[in-house]
Design a protein around this motif. Sequence first.
Motif, PDB file in Angstrom:
ATOM      1  N   LYS A   8       0.854  -1.201   0.000  1.00 23.12           N
ATOM      2  CA  LYS A   8       0.000   0.000   0.000  1.00 23.12           C
ATOM      3  C   LYS A   8       0.886   1.246   0.000  1.00 23.12           C
ATOM      4  N   PRO A   9       0.308   2.416  -0.287  1.00 23.73           N
ATOM      5  CA  PRO A   9       1.153   3.618  -0.343  1.00 23.73           C
ATOM      6  C   PRO A   9       2.047   3.790   0.883  1.00 23.73           C
ATOM      7  N   LEU A  10       1.488   3.616   2.092  1.00 25.05           N
ATOM      8  CA  LEU A  10       2.324   3.567   3.298  1.00 25.05           C
ATOM      9  C   LEU A  10       2.232   2.148   3.827  1.00 25.05           C
ATOM     10  N   GLY A  11       3.331   1.399   3.727  1.00 29.33           N
ATOM     11  CA  GLY A  11       3.275  -0.011   4.112  1.00 29.33           C
ATOM     12  C   GLY A  11       4.258  -0.325   5.220  1.00 29.33           C
ATOM     13  N   CYS A  12       3.938  -1.337   6.023  1.00 27.63           N
ATOM     14  CA  CYS A  12       4.897  -1.796   7.030  1.00 27.63           C
ATOM     15  C   CYS A  12       5.534  -3.094   6.529  1.00 27.63           C
ATOM     16  N   TYR A  13       6.132  -3.889   7.416  1.00 28.98           N
ATOM     17  CA  TYR A  13       6.791  -5.126   6.982  1.00 28.98           C
ATOM     18  C   TYR A  13       6.016  -6.334   7.482  1.00 28.98           C
ATOM     19  N   GLY A  14       4.720  -6.295   7.253  1.00 28.87           N
ATOM     20  CA  GLY A  14       3.820  -7.348   7.683  1.00 28.87           C
ATOM     21  C   GLY A  14       2.420  -6.788   7.517  1.00 28.87           C
ATOM     22  N   ASP A  15       1.507  -7.202   8.369  1.00 25.02           N
ATOM     23  CA  ASP A  15       0.155  -6.643   8.326  1.00 25.02           C
ATOM     24  C   ASP A  15       0.022  -5.493   9.310  1.00 25.02           C
ATOM     25  N   GLY A  16      -0.777  -4.525   8.925  1.00 25.31           N
ATOM     26  CA  GLY A  16      -1.043  -3.399   9.817  1.00 25.31           C
ATOM     27  C   GLY A  16      -2.161  -2.543   9.253  1.00 25.31           C
TER      28      GLY A  16
END
Length: 376
Positions: A192-200
Motif C-alpha cells: 500500500k502507499p504507506l506499508g509496514c513489513y507485515g500486516d497493519g
Amino acid sequence: MIDFIDLKEQYNLLEGEIVKSILNVLQHGKYIMGPEVEELEQKLCKYVGVKNTIACSNGTEALLMPLMAWGIGPGDAVFTTPFTFIATAEVIALIGATPVFVDINPDSFNIDPQKLQVKIEEVLKDGKLVPKVIVPVDLFGLPCEYDEIGKIADKYNLKILEDAAQGFGGEYKGKKAGSFGDAAGTSFFPAKPLGCYGDGGAIFTDDDELASIIRSLRVHGQGDNKYQNIRIGLNGRLDTLQAAILLPKLKAFKKELNLRNSAASRYTLGLKGYLKTPEIPEGFLSSWAQYSVLARDWDIREKIRQGLKLKGIPTAVYYPIPLHLQKAFEYLNYSHGDFPVCEDISSRIFSIPMHPYLKAEVMDEIIETIIDSCQK
Ligand SMILES: *Cc1c(COP(=O)(O)O)cnc(C)c1O
C-alpha cells in the motif's frame, strides 16, 4: 527484472533509521502496545487531520471495527462498490449485514453518487433492509466525490465509512484521505502507499466516543481494566515492531507522494492517446496506490500485457472479477449485467509498475513497449 512495487529501494534509503527503530523495540521489549504505537497514532492524527487514530492489525479489521462499534448487523444495508478488494464487502457480510453494490463512475472507477442515491431509494422502497452505512473506496489512491456522497448520507441519515486502504496520502479539496467519513480505515500492507513489513492498519475518526469503543474492541472488548470485558471484541492490535517500522516511513512519505505523482505524470504524458490514462479531476490528489489504464478491449489488453511480460515487465489486473460475481457473494443473487460499467472496466483495465523510486528509463521502456504492442 522490474519489480511491480519495489520495496527494496526504499529500504536501502531508510535502512539506518528503520534498523535503529527496530533495535530500540528489541531493547525495551514492549512488543505489544509499546510506546511506538501511541507515537504513530499521534503522528497519523496530525498527518491525516483527525482527532483520533486507532492503530490496528490490518486494513480489514480497520473496516470491521467501526461497523461493529456502530452495531451494524442483520437486516442492515451497507452500500459499497463492486469494484474493490474483497475485504471491503467481506466485513459487511461478516457482521451479518447485507452488502448492497452500486456501479462506478467510468472515469474515476469510484462509486457513482447518482447511482448510490437511486440504489438507496430502491432499498427503501423494497423495505426488506434498513439503509445504514455507505462504504466508499478511494480506489487506486483517488478519493471519492465526498461532497456528493456526504449530501446523500445526510439526506438518508447514513454513516460513511471511508475505505482508505489505497487512498492514504490522497486529497480532496485540501483534506486528506482518511478524514472524510464518520470513520475511515486504512491498511499498512507492504504494497500500500504507506506499508509496514507485515500486516497493519489504522482507523481514523473525529468521534471521541466511537474511538473509545473501537479502542475497547481492539482488545477483546475490554473495560476499565484488562480483566473486565464489556463487549465482544477481538484481538485487533498493531504490533509495536510494525509501528516502529512505520515511523521512519511516515517521515519519508510526503516526499514519496511527490515522487509517485511525478511518475504518474510521466506515464500519462507518454501513454495518452494510446490508452485511456487516469484522470485526476480538479481539486483531487491521488496517492497512486496503482497506476491503472484502460485498453480498448480484452484482446488488446492481453496483447499489451504479453508484450510487457516478454520484456520482464510485470502487470496486474485490479480487479478481474467484480465482487457481485464472486462465488462468495453468490447468495446475494447478482448476475452478469447488473453493473455494466464495472464489468466493462474489469475486462479492459490493467496496472503497470508504480512506486516512488521508478527510474525514468524504466518508465520510458514500459511506455515504448505498450505503444509498440498497441500498434502490432
Ligand atoms: C488492501 C485493502 C483492504 C484490506 O487491507 P488488509 O490490510 O490487506 O487487510 C481493504 N480495502 C481495500 C480497498 C484494499 O485495497
